[in-house]
Scaffold this active site. Structure first.
Site, PDB file in Angstrom:
ATOM      1  N   CYS A   2     -15.632 -31.087  46.167  1.00 58.34           N
ATOM      2  CA  CYS A   2     -16.652 -31.012  45.129  1.00 58.34           C
ATOM      3  C   CYS A   2     -16.235 -31.793  43.890  1.00 58.34           C
ATOM      4  CB  CYS A   2     -16.868 -29.561  44.744  1.00 58.34           C
ATOM      5  SG  CYS A   2     -17.234 -28.507  46.139  1.00 58.34           S
ATOM      6  N   ARG A  27     -14.687 -38.935  46.981  1.00 60.72           N
ATOM      7  CA  ARG A  27     -14.018 -37.693  47.368  1.00 60.72           C
ATOM      8  C   ARG A  27     -14.696 -37.020  48.562  1.00 60.72           C
ATOM      9  NH1 ARG A  27     -11.334 -35.278  42.685  1.00 60.72           N
ATOM     10  NH2 ARG A  27     -11.919 -33.244  43.436  1.00 60.72           N
ATOM     11  N   TRP A  75     -19.221 -29.975  48.485  1.00 64.16           N
ATOM     12  CA  TRP A  75     -18.661 -30.065  49.840  1.00 64.16           C
ATOM     13  C   TRP A  75     -18.691 -28.636  50.355  1.00 64.16           C
ATOM     14  CZ3 TRP A  75     -16.908 -34.086  52.775  1.00 64.16           C
ATOM     15  CH2 TRP A  75     -16.204 -33.749  53.931  1.00 64.16           C
ATOM     16  N   ASN A 100     -16.257 -25.816  41.302  1.00 63.38           N
ATOM     17  CA  ASN A 100     -15.358 -26.314  42.361  1.00 63.38           C
ATOM     18  C   ASN A 100     -14.389 -25.188  42.691  1.00 63.38           C
ATOM     19  OD1 ASN A 100     -16.536 -28.762  41.995  1.00 63.38           O
ATOM     20  ND2 ASN A 100     -14.710 -29.800  41.201  1.00 63.38           N
ATOM     21  N   GLY A 101     -14.020 -25.053  43.954  1.00 64.42           N
ATOM     22  CA  GLY A 101     -13.057 -24.014  44.324  1.00 64.42           C
ATOM     23  C   GLY A 101     -13.715 -22.968  45.199  1.00 64.42           C
ATOM     24  N   GLU A 484       9.160 -41.876  61.225  1.00 62.41           N
ATOM     25  CA  GLU A 484       8.373 -42.462  60.144  1.00 62.41           C
ATOM     26  C   GLU A 484       9.248 -43.407  59.303  1.00 62.41           C
ATOM     27  OE1 GLU A 484       5.451 -42.941  59.473  1.00 62.41           O
ATOM     28  OE2 GLU A 484       5.324 -43.295  57.331  1.00 62.41           O
ATOM     29  N   LYS A 488       8.469 -47.372  58.787  1.00 60.67           N
ATOM     30  CA  LYS A 488       8.347 -48.010  57.461  1.00 60.67           C
ATOM     31  C   LYS A 488       9.260 -49.223  57.379  1.00 60.67           C
ATOM     32  CE  LYS A 488       5.474 -46.718  56.332  1.00 60.67           C
ATOM     33  NZ  LYS A 488       4.555 -45.693  56.722  1.00 60.67           N
ATOM     34  N   GLU A 491       7.991 -52.110  59.568  1.00 63.67           N
ATOM     35  CA  GLU A 491       6.731 -52.688  59.085  1.00 63.67           C
ATOM     36  C   GLU A 491       6.927 -53.663  57.944  1.00 63.67           C
ATOM     37  OE1 GLU A 491       2.921 -49.933  58.853  1.00 63.67           O
ATOM     38  OE2 GLU A 491       4.685 -48.900  58.115  1.00 63.67           O
ATOM     39  N   HIS A 507      22.628 -40.181  75.455  1.00 65.99           N
ATOM     40  CA  HIS A 507      21.910 -40.453  76.695  1.00 65.99           C
ATOM     41  C   HIS A 507      21.453 -41.909  76.777  1.00 65.99           C
ATOM     42  CE1 HIS A 507      22.064 -36.251  77.695  1.00 65.99           C
ATOM     43  NE2 HIS A 507      21.651 -35.975  76.467  1.00 65.99           N
ATOM     44  N   LYS A 606      -4.840 -52.673  57.030  1.00 63.95           N
ATOM     45  CA  LYS A 606      -4.857 -51.314  56.473  1.00 63.95           C
ATOM     46  C   LYS A 606      -5.698 -50.376  57.328  1.00 63.95           C
ATOM     47  CE  LYS A 606      -3.745 -48.199  53.580  1.00 63.95           C
ATOM     48  NZ  LYS A 606      -2.383 -47.677  53.830  1.00 63.95           N
TER      49      LYS A 606
HETATM   50  C1  F6R Z   1       1.846 -47.295  58.912  1.00 59.60           C
HETATM   51  C2  F6R Z   1       0.404 -47.138  58.917  1.00 59.60           C
HETATM   52  C3  F6R Z   1      -0.286 -47.074  60.235  1.00 59.60           C
HETATM   53  C4  F6R Z   1      -1.437 -46.064  60.175  1.00 59.60           C
HETATM   54  C5  F6R Z   1      -2.239 -46.125  61.483  1.00 59.60           C
HETATM   55  C6  F6R Z   1      -3.316 -45.088  61.510  1.00 59.60           C
HETATM   56  O1  F6R Z   1       2.353 -47.395  57.631  1.00 59.60           O
HETATM   57  O2  F6R Z   1      -0.227 -47.079  57.896  1.00 59.60           O
HETATM   58  O3  F6R Z   1       0.605 -46.751  61.266  1.00 59.60           O
HETATM   59  O4  F6R Z   1      -0.903 -44.790  59.979  1.00 59.60           O
HETATM   60  O5  F6R Z   1      -2.810 -47.395  61.618  1.00 59.60           O
HETATM   61  O6  F6R Z   1      -4.208 -45.276  60.462  1.00 59.60           O
HETATM   62  P1  F6R Z   1      -5.120 -44.103  59.937  1.00 59.60           P
HETATM   63  O7  F6R Z   1      -4.235 -43.069  59.369  1.00 59.60           O
HETATM   64  O8  F6R Z   1      -6.004 -44.750  58.909  1.00 59.60           O
HETATM   65  O9  F6R Z   1      -5.884 -43.609  61.124  1.00 59.60           O
END
Ligand code: F6R
Length: 611
Positions: A2, A27, A75, A100-101, A484, A488, A491, A507, A606
């Site tokens: 909201c 949002r 929402w 909101n809430g 993760e 990172k 990437e 192993h 992205k």
């Molecule tokens: C890594 C990264 C990707 C996303 C993946 C899923 O830094 O950003 O591995 O996590 O492409 O994307 P979403 O989360 O938008 O479904």
């Protein structure tokens, strides 16, 4: 989620309210409305299901003109997304409220107010607030005093804005668990749940604190704190650098987004925590009923979001005792899946548009799952629109291609899911929920402490600059954190990085270890620490270089080939969130040293909207 906008001015405020709502659209919401004290001396409202543009068209067709008003994007949590459930809610034609809430004791208050003769026209929890205030005004005629008295009876979370025909020179606000900010103008003042909504009218803001009540007039703002004492809140001047699409003082969006994590985690928690429990309704109006039937969870996601899901499996099974499976969406969607009875399908996605995750959700709908929940950062995404329930992460726009703040807010949301399922199904051990709620409240501060490791991690990055391969190790819920961390690093620095559960080392991957292969490990002080230490000995015995992010009390120290970096202490259940921070910083600084395009690494996009 909201959104609230309010205004008291000399000019007509309707367009300001609508523009403010448009700025909050990102949002996510399902209906919108506004109420204005008109030049004829009445309270009038317009409400519409769907987009703010529909509300705008309704106002254009039947104009509302006035100098005092409140507006809202809703929402749905209590009651379906319908026009009669949309805010503002009225008591008679005298008072209007937006909220909101979640008000937890709304059923009890509703019964009391019905007994006093109030008629309800919606299924919302919000409507009890406006009638309660109306009733209080019978004995406490001043609006601010009545609001102070009325909110004492509310349990739950709220950010409220109120206007009255009887005192049409003021806008009232109350904050508890859901943020509100006052925008200061010249001879006019404003209110919103996010300063973003008001930037077209002012650059000066005053943030309300927990328990504050504010009376906002054109030329004066009065604030009372939770004890009832009159207080001043600092006026903050907005600077361009605070803009999401601006790097501000940071060299890259990625670093800025890493440093935003305490704020966005705080935002993800706002309005979703009661005193000692999670507010299950934060997942939507049908959440409690649906969660009560859940006996299994199937999580599906890609990339970083998949890693968040892997952490959640440990939480759901260990804390809530609910069996959980996690799978990458590109596999799940093409596989013949056997669905256990009463399984909740959970998709996790920053963008909500990832093709594989979306396809997996669409397949899931044919497979007999109990229902679907999307944990997503974009309220208007396809994933959200097509899921039964949603919990929006409040990370704000993430510009850096490598996901950082989206991941930690996903983890926070998944912890809220774990506690909600455990609460509804009564599977949590006694005291666990209250303790974790308390720790979640402290989490933003803890994350700030982890960010203070920035300089030491930057120095550590030098160990990687000339390396071509690395290993990341973790045990338990830290294994996905290691995954993760490895993702990172690869990437954005293009260094080959692999993650293993530390127990798997001997192993196979141990064969790779030599002095040219840094081995990064996350080592919270938990029951797996001694086992982890033995695994690290195996690395040292082969001349491997260890970089260990360890709890201050883990009893690990620097030695030849071993670099120990102290991490602030945190309760074990939340350690995956905290330990992510130094790993993000590490990959960032290695990439900077290597001179890569940190925010837009080669070959990556992205939002992956194609298979
Ligand atoms: C890594 C990264 C990707 C996303 C993946 C899923 O830094 O950003 O591995 O996590 O492409 O994307 P979403 O989360 O938008 O479904």
């Amino acid at each position: 989620m909201c959104g609230i906008v309010g205004a008291v001015a000399e000019r007509n405020i309707t367009t300001i309210l609508i523009e403010g709502l448009k700025r909050l659209e990102y949002r996510g919401y399902d209906s919108a409305g506004l109420a204005v004290y008109t030049q004829q001396g009445n309270l009038e409202r317009r409400r519409r299901i769907g987009k703010v543009s529909e509300l705008e068209a309704a106002v254009a067709a039947d104009p509302l003109v006035g100098q005092l008003g409140i507006a809202h994007t809703r929402w749905a949590t209590h009651g379906a997304p319908t026009e009669h459930n949309a805010h503002p809610h009225f008591s008679g034609q005298e008072l209007a409220v937006v909220h909101n809430g979640i008000i937890e004791n709304h059923e009890e208050l509703r019964e009391q107010l019905k007994g006093l003769g109030y008629l309800f026209s919606s299924e919302t929890d919000t409507e009890v607030i406006v009638h309660l205030l109306h009733h209080t005004l019978k004995t406490v005629p001043d609006l601010a005093d009545a609001l102070k008295a009325a909110v004492k009876q509310l349990h739950g979370a709220y950010g409220l804005a109120v206007i009255s025909v009887h005192q049409p020179d003021r806008l009232l606000a109350a904050r508890s668990g859901s943020p509100l900010v006052i925008g200061l103008g010249h001879g006019e003042n404003f209110l919103a749940s996010d300063q973003l909504a008001l930037r077209q009218v002012t650059d000066r803001f005053m943030y309300l604190e927990e328990g504050d009540i504010a009376e906002i007039r054109r030329d004066q703002v009065s604030i009372w704190d939770v004890t009832g004492a009159k207080v001043q809140r600092e006026t903050v001047q907005y600077h361009e650098g605070a803009e999401a699409a601006d790097k501000g003082e940071y060299r890259h969006f990625m670093l800025k987004e890493i440093h935003e994590q305490p704020t966005v985690v705080q935002r993800t928690l706002e309005g979703r925590l009661g005193k000692d429990h999670v507010l299950v309704q934060a997942f939507g109006p049908q959440a409690a009923d649906l969660f009560a039937k859940v006996r299994n969870v199937q999580i599906v996601a890609c990339g970083t979001s998949y890693h968040a899901g892997m952490v959640a499996r440990y939480w759901l099974e260990e804390l809530a005792g609910i069996p959980c499976q996690v799978e990458v969406a590109s596999e799940f969607r093409y596989r013949k899946v056997v669905v256990q009875p009463d399984t909740l399908f959970v998709s996790i996605s920053q963008s909500g548009e990832t093709a594989d995750t979306l396809a997996a959700l669409r397949n899931a709908k044919q497979l007999g799952f109990l229902g679907s929940l999307a944990i997503c950062n974009v309220g208007i995404s396809s994933l959200v629109r097509e899921s039964d329930l949603t919990l929006l992460t409040q990370a704000g726009p993430e510009i850096g291609v490598a996901s950082t703040k989206a991941f930690t807010t996903q983890l926070v949301s998944l912890m809220l899911l774990t506690l909600s399922l455990g609460q509804v199904r009564s599977t949590l051990a006694a005291g666990v929920e209250a303790e974790l709620v308390e720790e979640l409240r402290r989490l933003p501060t803890r994350l700030g402490e982890a960010l203070a490791m920035d300089a030491v991690v930057e120095k550590t990055a030098e160990l990687f600059a000339d390396k071509h391969h690395t290993l990341f190790l973790g045990r338990g819920a830290q294994f996905p954190v290691a995954m993760e961390g490895a993702l990172k690093l690869k990437e954005i620095s293009y260094i080959h990085a692999e993650a293993y559960p530390a127990g798997e080392l001997k192993h196979g991957p141990l064969a790779l270890v030599d002095s040219d292969m840094p081995v990064v490990t996350v080592a919270p002080n938990n029951e797996l620490l001694e086992k982890l230490k033995s695994n690290l000995q195996e690395v040292r015995a082969r001349g491997g270089q260890l970089i260990v992010f360890a709890d201050q009390a883990a009893g690990m120290s620097n030695g030849e080939g071993t670099h120990v970096i102290a991490v602030p202490h945190i309760i074990d259940a939340l350690a995956p969130i905290l330990y992510t921070i130094p790993l993000q910083l590490l990959s960032y600084y290695v990439a900077v040293l290597k001179g890569t395009d940190v925010d837009q690494p080669r070959n990556l996009a992205k939002s992956v909207t194609v298979e």
